[in-house]
Scaffold this active site. Structure first.
Site, mmCIF file in Angstrom:
data_model
loop_
_atom_site.group_PDB
_atom_site.id
_atom_site.type_symbol
_atom_site.label_atom_id
_atom_site.label_comp_id
_atom_site.label_asym_id
_atom_site.label_seq_id
_atom_site.Cartn_x
_atom_site.Cartn_y
_atom_site.Cartn_z
ATOM 1 N N GLY A 176 -0.513 1.529 -0.696
ATOM 2 C CA GLY A 176 0.528 1.813 -1.683
ATOM 3 C C GLY A 176 -0.063 1.886 -3.085
ATOM 4 N N SER A 177 -1.099 1.077 -3.332
ATOM 5 C CA SER A 177 -1.745 1.112 -4.651
ATOM 6 C C SER A 177 -2.453 2.444 -4.855
ATOM 7 C CB SER A 177 -2.753 -0.039 -4.775
ATOM 8 O OG SER A 177 -2.083 -1.263 -4.604
ATOM 9 N N ASP A 219 8.688 -0.926 -1.940
ATOM 10 C CA ASP A 219 9.453 -2.050 -1.377
ATOM 11 C C ASP A 219 10.864 -1.643 -0.974
ATOM 12 O OD1 ASP A 219 7.250 -3.533 -1.974
ATOM 13 O OD2 ASP A 219 8.055 -4.389 -3.813
ATOM 14 N N SER A 275 4.281 1.946 0.509
ATOM 15 C CA SER A 275 3.189 1.105 1.029
ATOM 16 C C SER A 275 3.486 0.775 2.479
ATOM 17 C CB SER A 275 3.106 -0.200 0.236
ATOM 18 O OG SER A 275 2.319 -1.148 0.951
ATOM 19 N N HIS A 282 5.761 -4.705 4.631
ATOM 20 C CA HIS A 282 6.653 -3.639 4.174
ATOM 21 C C HIS A 282 7.554 -3.150 5.317
ATOM 22 C CE1 HIS A 282 5.060 -3.204 0.061
ATOM 23 N NE2 HIS A 282 4.111 -3.921 0.618
ATOM 24 N N ASN A 298 -11.659 9.453 -2.752
ATOM 25 C CA ASN A 298 -11.374 9.659 -1.329
ATOM 26 C C ASN A 298 -10.453 8.524 -0.929
ATOM 27 O OD1 ASN A 298 -11.146 9.858 1.369
ATOM 28 N ND2 ASN A 298 -13.325 9.883 1.827
HETATM 29 C C1 PLP Z 1 6.299 -2.383 -5.699
HETATM 30 C C2 PLP Z 1 4.917 -2.300 -5.085
HETATM 31 N N1 PLP Z 1 4.130 -1.278 -5.423
HETATM 32 C C3 PLP Z 1 2.899 -1.140 -4.901
HETATM 33 C C4 PLP Z 1 2.407 -2.042 -3.981
HETATM 34 C C5 PLP Z 1 1.015 -1.883 -3.459
HETATM 35 O O1 PLP Z 1 0.946 -1.597 -2.070
HETATM 36 P P1 PLP Z 1 -0.382 -1.897 -1.253
HETATM 37 O O2 PLP Z 1 -0.427 -3.368 -1.003
HETATM 38 O O3 PLP Z 1 -0.230 -1.110 0.010
HETATM 39 O O4 PLP Z 1 -1.526 -1.439 -2.064
HETATM 40 C C6 PLP Z 1 3.189 -3.137 -3.602
HETATM 41 C C7 PLP Z 1 2.680 -4.112 -2.637
HETATM 42 O O5 PLP Z 1 3.365 -4.895 -2.053
HETATM 43 C C8 PLP Z 1 4.487 -3.267 -4.174
HETATM 44 O O6 PLP Z 1 5.275 -4.300 -3.871
#
Ligand code: PLP
Length: 449
Positions: free
Chosen positions: A90-91, A198, A223, A228, A296
């Protein structure tokens, strides 16, 4: 998915039969009993996820491939959106969604360094991180309780001639005020990035119809980390209705290349050796032409294979989350003297990630008292992630020099959340016994039972 010999097919079937047997032997959890840990979230799966994973590993495609294509198509179908790109988290999805809007291909609408992006400090760090990493300026405004979303009354005050976008998450499954945000973005020609990580499956009523969150902005993210709504282990997605943004996202995701051939394919454009790019020689191999400074961030086909099985369960997961949230809300509403209980945003049907509680300022106990009591009783709790991201060590340098970000008005509610809020799980791994225990322990901790 893969052509194989009859013998190979036979062996695959045998492996899959054994995989199913293995799932039933090793993966079925003993029923919950009092004293077991009550997690705030976690993966919920059956033999189908394991079968897809083993199946895809036997295909040995490894990188983005047929399972990814299937997931992307099914995900688009579910949300009613045109394009989806699977990524490794998700990041990464947030990074790509933001960086896509900095592409020179967007000409004078692109976000440039020092441009401003309106956001909130209460939430997950990587909603904000890409803005800072690129050298744009996050403009923080407060949130409102009890929806825990951006205070839309602060938008106009946050606007400047440098504002290019709004990048915010729908908090813990509860949509932000989409109408107000959309109207604001439309009237000032701003991009809207929806961090939907979320909130997958939440709906909002706008212009006479219900639509899923993640389909209102220019671009959105998910994510698929285990707690999730659905999981691939690690994984995420960027989605959009814009063909242009979709192409930019894929370029940035795949090393910055200009070519859009899927992994393992060549010459989809039929003019691989016939085009002119930059100052390269005419006909330079399109596969190795770079229109962006990319990354990547692809996921593997094995992750997508798990996601395909999860996606089939998503509607049931969302319902379970709603049911569990409602049970907690119904049973805690007598304690509104001490706790601020969460509320759904108007015109929305949330897809809850957690059940948020804020301890009122005059309550005879602190968050620390309650959270310790819950955790000592093996009930997992979480804060609203960073609480107030500006207070974290990663902001020390910027805070001390007062550069690189701005705060509009006060962040009183953000600070209240940082100090007094926490949440417990509503994921499909809950059941009535677990929810009853959460309620009982919470009320004894608050010394009201
Ligand atoms: C609102 C939100 N954005 C982004 C992320 C990032 O997701 P990831 O952990 O898959 O990088 C999270 C992670 O829980 C999140 O709660």
């Amino acid at each position: 998915m893969k052509t194989e010999t009859p013998k190979g097919r036979q062996i695959r079937e045998q492996i899959l039969r054994l995989t199913e047997e293995y799932y039933h032997t090793e993966h079925i959890k003993a029923p919950y009993k009092d004293g077991d840990t009550i997690n705030y979230g976690g993966r919920i799966y059956d033999e189908k996820e394991l079968l897809n994973l083993v199946n895809s590993s036997l295909d040995f495609w490894l990188t983005t491939g047929p399972w990814t294509e299937k997931f992307e198509a099914d995900f688009c179908n579910f949300l009613g959106i045109q394009h989806c790109s699977v990524v490794n988290s998700g990041s990464s999805a947030n990074l790509l969604a933001f960086m896509a809007l900095t592409s020179p291909k967007l000409k004078n609408r692109r976000i440039l360094p020092n441009d401003e992006v309106i956001t909130v400090a209460a939430g997950f760090p990587t909603t904000v991180t890409p803005i800072i990493q690129y050298g744009a300026v996050p403009i923080f405004v407060d949130i409102t309780l009890p929806t825990y979303n951006i205070d839309v009354d602060m938008l106009e005050a946050a606007l400047s001639s440098k504002t290019k976008a709004v990048m915010i998450a729908h908090t813990l499954g509860n949509p932000f005020d989409i109408k107000a945000i959309k109207d604001f973005c439309n009237s000032h020609n701003l991009w809207l990035i929806e961090d939907n990580c979320d909130t997958l499956g939440a709906k909002y009523f706008l212009n006479g119809k219900w639509q899923y969150t993640g389909t209102f902005g220019d671009i959105a993210t998910s994510s698929f980390y285990p707690p999730h709504h659905i999981t691939m282990g690690e994984g995420g997605a960027v989605y959009t209705n814009s063909s242009e943004l979709y192409r930019i996202v894929n370029s940035l995701r795949d090393w910055g290349r200009d070519c859009w051939c899927p992994s393992g394919h060549d010459n989809t454009c039929n003019c691989r050796f016939a085009q002119q790019f930059g100052e390269l020689p005419l006909g330079y191999d399109h596969k190795y032409v770079y229109s962006h400074f990319g990354y990547n961030l692809k996921a593997t086909d094995m992750q997508a294979a798990i996601g395909c099985a999860q996606l089939e369960k998503l509607p049931a997961f969302i319902e379970e989350r709603r049911k569990n949230w409602q049970y907690l809300a119904d049973n805690l509403k007598t304690r509104e003297d001490y706790f601020i209980l969460p509320e759904a945003t108007g015109n929305s049907i949330p897809s809850w990630f957690g059940f948020m509680l804020t301890i009122k300022k005059d309550a005879p106990f602190t968050r620390d008292d309650i959270v310790r009591h819950l955790e000592n009783n093996k009930i997992q709790t979480r804060t609203l992630f960073a609480g107030n991201i500006i207070k974290h060590p990663c902001f020390d340098e910027m805070r001390s020099t007062q550069t690189g970000y701005k705060t509009i008005g006060t962040l009183l509610n953000t600070d209240l959340v940082m100090q007094n809020s926490f949440w417990v799980g509503v994921y499909p791994g809950m059941n009535q016994a677990k929810l009853d225990k959460i309620i009982r322990i919470l009320l004894t901790a608050a010394k009201v039972e």
